[in-house]
Design a protein around this motif. Structure first.
Motif, PDB file in Angstrom:
ATOM      1  N   LEU A 221       0.831  -1.204   0.000  1.00 43.75           N
ATOM      2  CA  LEU A 221       0.000   0.000   0.000  1.00 43.75           C
ATOM      3  C   LEU A 221       0.868   1.258   0.000  1.00 43.75           C
ATOM      4  O   LEU A 221       0.601   2.205  -0.747  1.00 43.75           O
ATOM      5  N   ALA A 222       1.914   1.270   0.819  1.00 44.98           N
ATOM      6  CA  ALA A 222       2.819   2.425   0.840  1.00 44.98           C
ATOM      7  C   ALA A 222       3.475   2.622  -0.523  1.00 44.98           C
ATOM      8  O   ALA A 222       3.563   3.753  -1.027  1.00 44.98           O
ATOM      9  N   ASP A 223       3.937   1.525  -1.111  1.00 46.16           N
ATOM     10  CA  ASP A 223       4.603   1.633  -2.417  1.00 46.16           C
ATOM     11  C   ASP A 223       3.649   2.134  -3.498  1.00 46.16           C
ATOM     12  O   ASP A 223       4.051   2.883  -4.401  1.00 46.16           O
ATOM     13  N   ALA A 224       2.378   1.743  -3.411  1.00 46.19           N
ATOM     14  CA  ALA A 224       1.394   2.207  -4.399  1.00 46.19           C
ATOM     15  C   ALA A 224       1.175   3.716  -4.269  1.00 46.19           C
ATOM     16  O   ALA A 224       1.018   4.418  -5.279  1.00 46.19           O
ATOM     17  N   LEU A 225       1.174   4.224  -3.046  1.00 47.74           N
ATOM     18  CA  LEU A 225       1.017   5.663  -2.848  1.00 47.74           C
ATOM     19  C   LEU A 225       2.230   6.431  -3.363  1.00 47.74           C
ATOM     20  O   LEU A 225       2.090   7.492  -3.986  1.00 47.74           O
ATOM     21  N   VAL A 226       3.421   5.906  -3.114  1.00 46.42           N
ATOM     22  CA  VAL A 226       4.634   6.554  -3.623  1.00 46.42           C
ATOM     23  C   VAL A 226       4.643   6.525  -5.152  1.00 46.42           C
ATOM     24  O   VAL A 226       4.998   7.521  -5.805  1.00 46.42           O
ATOM     25  N   ALA A 227       4.240   5.391  -5.725  1.00 44.90           N
ATOM     26  CA  ALA A 227       4.183   5.290  -7.194  1.00 44.90           C
ATOM     27  C   ALA A 227       3.189   6.287  -7.767  1.00 44.90           C
ATOM     28  O   ALA A 227       3.452   6.916  -8.814  1.00 44.90           O
ATOM     29  N   GLU A 228       2.049   6.461  -7.102  1.00 44.71           N
ATOM     30  CA  GLU A 228       1.065   7.441  -7.570  1.00 44.71           C
ATOM     31  C   GLU A 228       1.638   8.857  -7.509  1.00 44.71           C
ATOM     32  O   GLU A 228       1.458   9.655  -8.431  1.00 44.71           O
ATOM     33  N   LEU A 229       2.332   9.162  -6.422  1.00 48.72           N
ATOM     34  CA  LEU A 229       2.954  10.489  -6.305  1.00 48.72           C
ATOM     35  C   LEU A 229       3.933  10.729  -7.439  1.00 48.72           C
ATOM     36  O   LEU A 229       3.915  11.789  -8.080  1.00 48.72           O
ATOM     37  N   ARG A 230       4.772   9.758  -7.698  1.00 44.82           N
ATOM     38  CA  ARG A 230       5.774   9.926  -8.753  1.00 44.82           C
ATOM     39  C   ARG A 230       5.133  10.005 -10.140  1.00 44.82           C
ATOM     40  O   ARG A 230       5.615  10.733 -11.012  1.00 44.82           O
ATOM     41  N   SER A 231       4.040   9.292 -10.336  1.00 43.47           N
ATOM     42  CA  SER A 231       3.364   9.352 -11.636  1.00 43.47           C
ATOM     43  C   SER A 231       2.787  10.738 -11.901  1.00 43.47           C
ATOM     44  O   SER A 231       2.554  11.124 -13.054  1.00 43.47           O
ATOM     45  N   LEU A 232       2.564  11.498 -10.831  1.00 46.72           N
ATOM     46  CA  LEU A 232       2.033  12.856 -10.943  1.00 46.72           C
ATOM     47  C   LEU A 232       3.146  13.903 -10.992  1.00 46.72           C
ATOM     48  O   LEU A 232       2.876  15.105 -10.941  1.00 46.72           O
ATOM     49  N   GLY A 233       4.389  13.431 -11.066  1.00 48.87           N
ATOM     50  CA  GLY A 233       5.515  14.338 -11.163  1.00 48.87           C
ATOM     51  C   GLY A 233       6.171  14.675  -9.844  1.00 48.87           C
ATOM     52  O   GLY A 233       7.116  15.471  -9.796  1.00 48.87           O
ATOM     53  N   GLY A 234       5.684  14.090  -8.757  1.00 50.82           N
ATOM     54  CA  GLY A 234       6.274  14.354  -7.458  1.00 50.82           C
ATOM     55  C   GLY A 234       7.571  13.608  -7.245  1.00 50.82           C
ATOM     56  O   GLY A 234       7.864  12.620  -7.926  1.00 50.82           O
ATOM     57  N   GLN A 235       8.368  14.089  -6.311  1.00 55.60           N
ATOM     58  CA  GLN A 235       9.615  13.432  -5.948  1.00 55.60           C
ATOM     59  C   GLN A 235       9.479  12.827  -4.554  1.00 55.60           C
ATOM     60  O   GLN A 235       8.814  13.388  -3.688  1.00 55.60           O
TER      61      GLN A 235
END
Length: 466
Positions: A221-235
């Motif tokens: 679940l944590a990794d999915a949230l980080v992946a979503e952030l990065r897909s939106l251009g976040g670091q």
């Protein structure tokens, strides 16, 4: 380190805040001091190679029910439900079982079945509108008059101490033991106000959404949230500890930290500083993880299908145990909260198990024998199944995650006084006195749990201020 928004800490609240800000068009930088993302959602090999253990949260009822997570629509996360949500073994009679179906649960409670249906069952029937109100005690509220009426009815019982509710409303050993085991999740003396509410809310969630696990471990679940952030251009960056707010250069800063860390991060106005200094932490936990060579040999086979097991016996025994902890002592027969992930998710490299008992904040006492003795009480021969064990007391837990002050996994005492004065009294406690700086940890309403609502509230206020 320029960005539109910096989020410090990657627990459930920090991750939700980061994703919400990124979805609103902010350039987001997420900073995590540890070597991995997730905070309470981390998983790792604590015992044997290939055995996946959750370092923190495992059972994800709050995540499924939360308005914050429901609104994210994450992909790649699968929830696995055990055959039985929770079990409460007893010495001389069959275990009490909490099923997904409220009626089935009530059948096992005999004379107390009607009370269960009228309280936890009614809350489950009220559905997400009631959950949303309870998880947003300070608003914003968008609910029908019917939902407010249901919340008022629920609150009338919820405000009571668990001991009062159990002795006035329940007649059986089974019913009273069940509410005690559920209410003890609060880590409060069960003679305290609100403890009934914690218990009934958890029971209602078992019927509304179940008590599932994330398949493969909470880290997914944590990794999915980080992946979503990065897909939106976040670091997202690990291994970066923020000690002072002056290190950050962003108009929005969201902090997933508790008051102790927050105090050291800036020179706060005197009134706010005094409020943070008065904030109280609750009892700690002593956590054990095991690798087993097979399932736990429960005396009552029905317990084998439960994802969560409450060990501690009768209402009277659990009340005594929790009172001892609150008084700063170590119970020789502690209440033990145990999770057997293999009941729902066999894809963790074998039979893994974890449990914790409550201890005084910062306790240095090794509770391994006391915890395993409680398990043996209901599962004779348990120790013969142990291939390896891993223990973490309050000091080790805080070293792994500074938010777990003294081993307190709830981010602060969940008492009546700190239900909304969390960490200070304010109509918007997620907002700090410094412009653009927000707090989102479990030290803000609605408190502990992998629900992400603190992050949702902080991000909402941050976006309004922008």
């Amino acid at each position: 380190m320029g960005a539109d928004a910096v989020v410090v800490g990657s627990g459930p609240n920090g991750l939700v805040a980061a994703v919400m800000l990124a979805r609103a068009g902010c350039e987001v930088l997420l900073l995590e001091a540890a070597d991995g993302f997730g905070g309470a959602l981390r998983s790792g090999e604590l015992t044997l190679p290939g055995r996946v253990h959750d370092l923190g949260a495992t059972v994800m009822a709050m995540a499924l029910a939360s308005p914050a997570f429901r609104g994210l629509g994450l992909k790649g996360v699968e929830f696995a439900h055990p055959p039985v949500a929770a079990a409460h073994p007893l010495d001389d009679r069959p275990a009490v079982l909490v099923h997904r179906d409220a009626g089935h649960t009530a059948e096992g409670l005999g004379r107390d079945g009607a009370v269960w249906l009228a309280t936890a069952g009614a809350a489950a029937r009220a559905g997400f509108p009631l959950v949303d109100l309870l998880l947003k005690p300070l608003g914003p509220w968008r609910a029908s008059p019917r939902a407010f009426a249901q919340a008022a009815r629920f609150g009338a019982a919820a405000a009571l101490p668990a001991t009062t509710f159990a002795r006035r409303a329940l007649r059986t050993v089974e019913g009273r033991a069940l509410i005690a085991g559920l209410a003890a999740h609060s880590m409060l003396d069960l003679r305290s106000p609100l403890t009934t509410g914690y218990g009934l809310m958890l029971g209602a969630l078992a019927h509304l959404v179940g008590w599932p696990l994330v398949r493969g471990g909470s880290q997914v679940l944590a990794d999915a949230l980080v992946a979503e952030l990065r897909s939106l251009g976040g670091q997202a960056v690990t291994g970066h500890r923020v000690r002072r707010l002056a290190e950050l250069d962003a108009p929005i800063v969201v902090l997933d930290v508790t008051p102790r860390q927050l105090l050291a991060m800036a020179d706060w106005p005197s009134g706010y500083r005094r409020g943070l200094e008065r904030y109280r932490y609750g009892p700690g936990v002593f956590k054990l993880d095991w690798a087993l060579d097979g399932p736990v040999p429960w005396r009552d086979p029905a317990v084998a299908g439960a994802g969560t097991v409450h060990l501690g016996g009768t209402l009277e025994e659990i009340v005594l145990s929790e009172a001892e902890t609150t008084a700063g002592r170590h119970s020789p027969r502690p209440y033990v909260l145990l999770v057997q992930p293999y009941a729902a998710d066999p894809e963790r490299g074998g039979h893994t198990l974890w449990a914790y008992c409550h201890v005084p904040n910062g306790s240095p006492v090794d509770m391994t024998d006391a915890v395993e003795t409680q398990i043996e009480r209901y599962a004779p021969g348990f120790r013969d199944r142990v291939l390896a064990r891993h223990a973490m007391g309050p000091a080790e837990l805080e070293a792994a995650n500074p938010n777990l002050v003294g081993g307190d996994i709830g981010g602060g005492l969940t008492s009546l006084g700190q239900f909304v004065r969390r960490p200070v009294w304010s109509p918007a406690p997620w907002r700090t006195p410094l412009p653009g700086v927000f707090l989102c940890s479990s030290s803000t309403p609605p408190g502990p749990g992998a629900h992400g609502v603190g992050g949702w509230q902080a991000a909402r206020l941050a976006l309004r201020s922008r």
